[in-house]
Design an enzyme around this catalytic site. Structure first.
Site, PDB file in Angstrom:
ATOM      1  N   GLU A   1      -0.723  -8.156   5.326  1.00 48.42           N
ATOM      2  CA  GLU A   1      -0.587  -8.620   6.841  1.00 48.42           C
ATOM      3  C   GLU A   1      -2.131  -8.846   7.272  1.00 48.42           C
ATOM      4  O   GLU A   1      -1.566  -8.910   8.886  1.00 48.42           O
ATOM      5  CB  GLU A   1       0.493  -7.185   7.189  1.00 48.42           C
ATOM      6  CG  GLU A   1      -0.195  -6.348   7.310  1.00 48.42           C
ATOM      7  CD  GLU A   1      -0.333  -5.328   6.091  1.00 48.42           C
ATOM      8  OE1 GLU A   1      -0.322  -5.929   4.830  1.00 48.42           O
ATOM      9  OE2 GLU A   1      -0.502  -4.332   6.011  1.00 48.42           O
TER      10      GLU A   1
ATOM     11  N   CYS B   1       1.184  -1.241  -0.106  1.00 52.66           N
ATOM     12  CA  CYS B   1      -0.131  -0.192  -0.159  1.00 52.66           C
ATOM     13  C   CYS B   1       0.853   1.165   0.567  1.00 52.66           C
ATOM     14  O   CYS B   1       1.093   1.619  -0.895  1.00 52.66           O
ATOM     15  CB  CYS B   1      -0.799  -0.403   1.457  1.00 52.66           C
ATOM     16  SG  CYS B   1      -2.413   1.055   0.964  1.00 52.66           S
TER      17      CYS B   1
ATOM     18  N   HIS C   1      -3.053  -5.490   1.391  1.00 53.42           N
ATOM     19  CA  HIS C   1      -2.590  -5.942   2.323  1.00 53.42           C
ATOM     20  C   HIS C   1      -2.742  -7.049   2.973  1.00 53.42           C
ATOM     21  O   HIS C   1      -3.204  -7.757   3.990  1.00 53.42           O
ATOM     22  CB  HIS C   1      -3.721  -5.028   3.930  1.00 53.42           C
ATOM     23  CG  HIS C   1      -3.417  -3.650   3.894  1.00 53.42           C
ATOM     24  ND1 HIS C   1      -2.031  -3.040   4.153  1.00 53.42           N
ATOM     25  CD2 HIS C   1      -3.582  -2.470   3.673  1.00 53.42           C
ATOM     26  CE1 HIS C   1      -1.844  -0.953   4.079  1.00 53.42           C
ATOM     27  NE2 HIS C   1      -3.583  -1.227   3.084  1.00 53.42           N
TER      28      HIS C   1
END
Lengths: 192, 294
Positions: free
Chosen positions: A174, A79, A172
């Protein structure tokens, strides 16, 4: 092998946890000294203007650029990290800070405001099974140079790309329980 | 298929703000100063809390014209405040497209019993809390981010410290409790056992937790970060100071380097006059905004 997460602002702990799940030693990187100890660096999501401004102050900008260029450091940006890695940025602020590592052009906040943020299943070219992409005020890749491999795209455009030792995603990984993208990056770091 | 406004997307937005400073702004010029200083977001409002306090009367959501101007002027996220329980103001903010809504005790509460059902919105909400029970009740109503209440508009960090310490202390207690003890604690706090189990497992609040309410200097920001905040809101502290740009930049650097006293000393130098503060004992019961909406 140690892999670092740029620890200026943003989703730092989330990336550290994912890297640990991949079985590597993960460390927060906030100065040139701890940068020198890592083979790979994750630039997390956050605000690209904030992270970019503070990278310059922290003395990390030049060593990151140098090691990325001579391929002694693998870099993975998510991002805001993707925005910072891009050579060209559409809809940046005046004097938008950038590292200019990858031969791509990205458009900031390409999907609109937070209201338009979303998650979706997408095909990541290297994996058999789809993954869930979480897009939060995300950028999109609008142009790629000749040495850039497209790893994932959705109808709006390219959302993951690799160029040699450099990897970036609009979304994302994560923020989900899926560690496949991080695992892929760890493999890239092993080649350093 | 695209799914918008999932809890993961809302909570994720706050995760991207961690380690950052969110600044109150009342004009386009202030918003630009904040963005250039490295703020991760701005809170658009008509008056900063110190002025709301001074003006008295009923404080409502800001004029949409003013919010839209600020949204056009900066590329970082824009937040806006609505009154506690005033879901109609929140619906208006969702139409305007602000990135985050603060259901805030700084404005005059519209409902003394119920908060907004925040699950119904695609836009994430942040809410204030003074302890773990309050924080978890807001989360069960759909809040995707928590902040301490502190005592807004005072330039006095003492209440924010009290609230952050309380939350951290209670999290440690939860971690030490057996499963069956959590059931009783859940009842006492008026929260679900599931949420307490999540706190026990993650050893933290299930969402991002910022400090707010009285932070006025780089050292205040560093103090709150060392106490366990994920980031800080600065309300009146920046634009009530003599040199807003310098104070804004200093607070950003202090928040990101909160463990580096040398750097903190450097950024604290020559900031000029800070906002005039208020001593808690000078506030009457009615002046205390933190008692609103528990």
């Amino acid at each position: 092998m140690k892999i670092g997460v740029l620890s200026i602002q943003g989703a730092v702990t989330e990336h550290l946890k994912h890297l640990e799940l991949c079985g590597v030693e993960a460390v927060a990187v906030n100065n040139a000294e701890n940068l020198s100890a890592v083979s790979g660096l994750v630039i997390p999501g956050g605000e690209s203007t904030t992270i970019g401004k503070l990278i310059a102050v922290s003395g990390l900008k030049n060593p990151i650029k140098e090691r990325a260029k001579n391929e002694s450091l693998a870099v993975f940006g998510t991002c805001a990290g993707m925005v910072l890695m891009a050579r060209d940025i559409t809809d940046g602020i005046d004097g938008q800070p950038k590292l200019e590592l990858m031969d791509i052009r990205v458009k900031r906040n390409a999907f609109g405001r937070q209201r338009e943020s979303f998650e979706t299943e997408l095909k990541f070219n290297l994996f058999d099974q789809p993954l869930t992409g979480v897009f939060i005020r995300s950028p999109i890749v609008t142009e790629v140079g000749p040495g850039v491999k497209i790893l994932a795209a959705i109808p709006e455009g390219i959302v993951a790309a690799r160029q040699k030792n450099l990897l970036s995603t609009s979304f994302h990984p994560e923020l989900t329980g899926d560690i496949r993208v991080h695992h892929y990056f760890v493999e890239m770091c092993k080649g350093i | 298929m695209k799914e918008q406004g999932t809890f993961r997307v809302k909570k994720g937005m706050a995760q991207m703000q961690k380690g950052g400073v969110i600044m109150d702004v009342t004009t386009v010029e202030q918003a630009q100063i904040a963005e250039n200083a490295g703020a991760v977001a701005v809170m658009a409002l008509e008056r900063v809390p110190a002025d709301i306090r001074a003006a008295g009367g009923v404080a409502r959501m800001a004029d949409p014209v003013m919010i839209e101007k600020i949204m056009e002027a900066v590329t970082i996220p824009v937040m806006a405040k609505v009154r506690i329980g005033h879901f109609s103001e929140a619906q208006i903010m969702e139409v305007l497209g602000v990135d985050y809504i603060d259901e805030s005790e700084v404005l005059t509460p519209a409902d003394e019993q119920y908060h907004i059902n925040k699950h119904l919105f695609k836009i994430p909400f942040v809410c204030g809390a003074r302890d773990l029970g309050e924080a978890l009740r807001r989360i069960s109503e759909g809040a995707a981010m928590i902040r301490t209440k502190g005592e807004p508009g005072t330039g006095n960090v003492v209440e924010a410290v009290r609230h952050m310490r309380k939350v951290m202390d209670q999290i440690r207690q939860v971690i030490g409790k057996a499963e069956d003890e959590l059931v009783v604690l859940a009842k006492e706090m008026g929260v679900s056992v599931d949420l307490l189990q999540e706190v026990k497992k993650e050893k933290r609040l299930p969402v991002v937790n910022f400090a707010a309410g009285g932070i006025a200097s780089p050292a205040d920001a560093a103090l709150m970060m060392q106490l366990g905040s994920d980031g800080v809101f600065v309300g009146s502290g920046i634009f009530k100071a003599k040199n807003p740009q310098k104070v804004a930049e200093a607070i950003v650097k202090a928040t990101m380097n909160y463990n580096d006293p040398k750097l903190l000393a450097e950024v604290s130098k020559g900031l000029g006059e800070a906002m005039p503060g208020l001593e808690m004992s000078t506030l009457t019961e009615a002046d205390r905004m933190q008692e609103r909406g528990a």
